[in-house]
Design a protein around this motif. Structure first.
Motif, mmCIF file in Angstrom:
data_model
loop_
_atom_site.group_PDB
_atom_site.id
_atom_site.type_symbol
_atom_site.label_atom_id
_atom_site.label_comp_id
_atom_site.label_asym_id
_atom_site.label_seq_id
_atom_site.Cartn_x
_atom_site.Cartn_y
_atom_site.Cartn_z
ATOM 1 N N GLN A 70 10.185 20.338 20.708
ATOM 2 C CA GLN A 70 8.614 19.990 20.250
ATOM 3 C C GLN A 70 8.169 19.663 19.467
ATOM 4 O OE1 GLN A 70 5.918 20.978 21.796
ATOM 5 N NE2 GLN A 70 7.413 21.397 24.046
ATOM 6 N N THR A 74 6.633 15.931 19.348
ATOM 7 C CA THR A 74 5.209 15.762 17.972
ATOM 8 C C THR A 74 4.980 13.726 17.140
ATOM 9 O OG1 THR A 74 4.595 18.336 17.992
ATOM 10 C CG2 THR A 74 4.102 16.627 16.396
ATOM 11 N N ARG A 204 0.221 15.746 23.956
ATOM 12 C CA ARG A 204 1.115 16.185 24.680
ATOM 13 C C ARG A 204 0.848 16.849 26.106
ATOM 14 N NH1 ARG A 204 1.629 22.083 20.930
ATOM 15 N NH2 ARG A 204 3.860 21.198 19.609
ATOM 16 N N HIS A 215 8.571 24.056 26.401
ATOM 17 C CA HIS A 215 8.131 24.777 25.511
ATOM 18 C C HIS A 215 8.204 25.894 25.230
ATOM 19 C CE1 HIS A 215 5.128 26.399 23.052
ATOM 20 N NE2 HIS A 215 5.114 25.293 22.603
#
Length: 228
Positions: A70, A74, A204, A215
Motif C-alpha cells: 500500500q 501510494t 486506488r 490491502h
C-alpha cells in the motif's frame, strides 16, 4: 507461482521488487518508524538484536508485505499525479528509505498514509500542492476561534485555571488578530489532508493487487485486519 508484479496500476505492472526494496530499506528516525509500521511484525531500533528476535509468524509477514504494498502503490500513484500536474518532485539520496514518522501523524492519517508521506517525496509534493489550493473563508477561521476559546487562553489565565467558557474575561484570551494566521494555516492543512485522502481513494480505483499483496483490511483473505 509468485507473481512478478505486486499490483497493476491502470493495467501497468508495479514490480514486486519495489515492495521488496521497501521492506529491506533502512529506517531513519531513531526508532520512530515503529509508529508507522503495521501492527504486527514491524521492526524498530528498540527491538532486540536480530539474533534474539522471535521468528515472525507467517500471517504477520503476509500482513507486513500487504501493508508495504500500500505504501509503495501510494508512492507510485503520487508520482503519476505529480507528473500529470507538472509538479517537480525533489530527488532523494536513498529513495527506498523511510523517514521518521510522528505518532501524532499516524493517529491523524493512519499508518499507511503517514508512512507513504514519510517514504515518498512525490506524496509530500502532491500534499503540499493540494494544501496550497485550499481556501479557508474568514468566517470559518472566526468560527473556529469562537468555538475553541480554551485553546487561546493567555499563559496567565492558564496558570490561574480560568474556565474559558464561563469566567474568562476578554483579557484572558489571546486576541483574534494575533492567532488568526495560525488558525488559518491549521485549517488549510486539514483541508489539504482531506483533499489528499479524496485523491487517494479515487486513484486506488485503478489498482488491481496481485495475490499476497492485497490491502491488509481486505476481508477476502484470511489474515485481514481493518487497520490503517
Amino acid at each position: 507461482m509468485t507473481p512478478e508484479h505486486a499490483a497493476l496500476i491502470d493495467g501497468e505492472p508495479l514490480p514486486r521488487e519495489r515492495v521488496d526494496s521497501f521492506l529491506k530499506a533502512p529506517r531513519r528516525g531513531a526508532g520512530l518508524y515503529r509508529f508507522a509500521a503495521p501492527p504486527r511484525g514491524a521492526t524498530s531500533h528498540h527491538e532486540p538484536a536480530p539474533a534474539r528476535r522471535q521468528p515472525e509468524a507467517p500471517s504477520a509477514a503476509r500482513q507486513r508485505r500487504r501493508w508495504a504494498t500500500q505504501v509503495v502503490v501510494t508512492d507510485e500513484l503520487a508520482r503519476r499525479a505529480c507528473a500529470d500536474r507538472g509538479l517537480k518532485v525533489p530527488e532523494e539520496v536513498s529513495p527506498a528509505s523511510v523517514l521518521a514518522v510522528a505518532e501524532t501523524d499516524v493517529a491523524d492519517l493512519g499508518s499507511i498514509v503517514a508512512a507513504a508521506l514519510a517514504h515518498s517525496p512525490a506524496a509530500r509534493t502532491l500534499l503540499a500542492a493540494l494544501e496550497s489550493e485550499q481556501t479557508v473563508p474568514e468566517t470559518a477561521v472566526r468560527d473556529y476561534y469562537d468555538r475553541n476559546r480554551d485553546r487561546f487562553l493567555t499563559p496567565d489565565a492558564l496558570r490561574r485555571g480560568v474556565d474559558p467558557f464561563d469566567e474568562a474575561a476578554p483579557s484572558d484570551t489571546l486576541p483574534y488578530d494575533e492567532v488568526r494566521e495560525g488558525i488559518s494555516r491549521e485549517l488549510r492543512k486539514a483541508a489539504g489532508r482531506k483533499a489528499f485522502f479524496g485523491w487517494l481513494d479515487q486513484a486506488r480505483g485503478g489498482v488491481t493487487y496481485a495475490h499476497g499483496h492485497e490491502h491488509p483490511g481486505d476481508p477476502s483473505h484470511p489474515d485481514h485486519e481493518h487497520r490503517h
